[in-house]
Motif scaffolding. Structure first.
Motif, PDB file in Angstrom:
ATOM      1  N   UNK A   7       4.927  -4.897   6.247  1.00 54.79           N
ATOM      2  CA  UNK A   7       4.309  -6.410   5.456  1.00 54.79           C
ATOM      3  C   UNK A   7       3.886  -5.778   4.306  1.00 54.79           C
ATOM      4  N   UNK A   8       3.639  -7.046   3.386  1.00 53.72           N
ATOM      5  CA  UNK A   8       3.150  -6.669   2.105  1.00 53.72           C
ATOM      6  C   UNK A   8       1.631  -6.530   2.126  1.00 53.72           C
ATOM      7  N   UNK A   9       0.993  -5.672   1.126  1.00 56.36           N
ATOM      8  CA  UNK A   9      -0.418  -5.703   0.906  1.00 56.36           C
ATOM      9  C   UNK A   9      -0.794  -6.425  -0.091  1.00 56.36           C
ATOM     10  N   UNK A  10      -1.910  -6.553  -0.637  1.00 56.96           N
ATOM     11  CA  UNK A  10      -2.519  -7.301  -1.623  1.00 56.96           C
ATOM     12  C   UNK A  10      -1.829  -7.123  -2.940  1.00 56.96           C
ATOM     13  N   UNK A  11      -1.501  -5.642  -2.959  1.00 58.81           N
ATOM     14  CA  UNK A  11      -0.902  -5.297  -4.505  1.00 58.81           C
ATOM     15  C   UNK A  11       0.659  -5.591  -4.075  1.00 58.81           C
ATOM     16  N   UNK A  12       1.236  -5.313  -3.172  1.00 54.22           N
ATOM     17  CA  UNK A  12       2.599  -5.994  -2.681  1.00 54.22           C
ATOM     18  C   UNK A  12       2.725  -7.645  -3.285  1.00 54.22           C
ATOM     19  N   UNK A  16       4.692  -8.918  -6.338  1.00 52.21           N
ATOM     20  CA  UNK A  16       6.041 -10.060  -6.087  1.00 52.21           C
ATOM     21  C   UNK A  16       5.771 -11.208  -7.344  1.00 52.21           C
ATOM     22  N   UNK A  17       4.551 -11.402  -7.488  1.00 47.74           N
ATOM     23  CA  UNK A  17       4.376 -12.624  -8.350  1.00 47.74           C
ATOM     24  C   UNK A  17       4.746 -11.902  -9.888  1.00 47.74           C
ATOM     25  N   UNK A  18       4.341 -10.656 -10.045  1.00 43.20           N
ATOM     26  CA  UNK A  18       4.990 -10.221 -11.423  1.00 43.20           C
ATOM     27  C   UNK A  18       6.604 -10.156 -11.349  1.00 43.20           C
ATOM     28  N   UNK A  19       6.973  -9.720 -10.595  1.00 45.83           N
ATOM     29  CA  UNK A  19       8.607  -9.630 -10.392  1.00 45.83           C
ATOM     30  C   UNK A  19       8.948 -11.257 -10.834  1.00 45.83           C
ATOM     31  N   UNK A  20       8.597 -12.187 -10.064  1.00 49.34           N
ATOM     32  CA  UNK A  20       9.063 -13.510 -10.217  1.00 49.34           C
ATOM     33  C   UNK A  20       8.751 -14.109 -11.647  1.00 49.34           C
ATOM     34  N   UNK A  66       2.892  -9.344 -16.470  1.00 49.69           N
ATOM     35  CA  UNK A  66       3.725  -8.431 -17.204  1.00 49.69           C
ATOM     36  C   UNK A  66       3.513  -7.177 -16.682  1.00 49.69           C
ATOM     37  N   UNK A  67       2.677  -6.740 -15.968  1.00 57.11           N
ATOM     38  CA  UNK A  67       2.382  -5.278 -15.647  1.00 57.11           C
ATOM     39  C   UNK A  67       2.223  -5.282 -13.986  1.00 57.11           C
ATOM     40  N   UNK A  68       2.720  -4.191 -13.508  1.00 55.98           N
ATOM     41  CA  UNK A  68       2.523  -3.970 -11.879  1.00 55.98           C
ATOM     42  C   UNK A  68       1.566  -3.360 -11.733  1.00 55.98           C
ATOM     43  N   UNK A  73       2.722  -0.865  -1.607  1.00 56.43           N
ATOM     44  CA  UNK A  73       3.045  -2.267  -1.812  1.00 56.43           C
ATOM     45  C   UNK A  73       3.297  -2.608  -0.464  1.00 56.43           C
ATOM     46  N   UNK A  74       3.556  -1.898   0.710  1.00 54.66           N
ATOM     47  CA  UNK A  74       4.079  -2.163   1.934  1.00 54.66           C
ATOM     48  C   UNK A  74       3.066  -1.140   2.825  1.00 54.66           C
TER      49      UNK A  74
END
Length: 113
Positions: A7-12, A16-20, A66-68, A73-74
């Motif tokens: 499952x995704x953590x808070x960082x993940x 994911x928002x950054x990727x989108x 813009x930055x990860x 992440x998982x």
């Protein structure tokens, strides 16, 4: 279909928002230089993951996603079953008594034969 135990953590979720956001955005040269300078400063200042993630949040609130973030992440779900088999541990005294019993058995068998 195999179930995925991650499952995704808070960082993940944040990444994911950054990727989108980055999929629908093209970066101009000034933004790319700004990102490069941010990463260079973070490396020069030797920020740990927590400090880096806080700085990324501040940067992203000003410039958009813009930055990860750095970190896991998982995360794996806790399994109720062990992935290995526990064998009993035989110490010296247990080994000695086992061999004594074996020798007695062999002696009694040879007597009967």
């Amino acid at each position: 279909m195999k179930k995925n135990n991650t499952s995704l953590t808070k960082i993940g979720l944040y990444n994911q928002k950054v990727h989108e956001h980055l999929q629908g955005t093209t970066l101009d040269a000034i933004t790319q230089l700004t990102i490069k300078l941010f990463k260079d400063n973070a490396q020069r200042n030797k920020l740990n993951d927590a400090q880096y993630n806080k700085a990324v949040e501040e940067f992203n609130t000003q410039h958009g996603y813009l930055l990860l973030k750095k970190g896991k992440e998982h995360e794996k779900a806790i399994s109720k079953h062990y992935n290995y088999i526990n064998y009993p541990f035989l110490d010296r005294s247990a080994m000695k008594s086992t061999m004594d019993n074996y020798r007695q058995y062999v002696h009694s068998y040879n007597q009967q034969a």
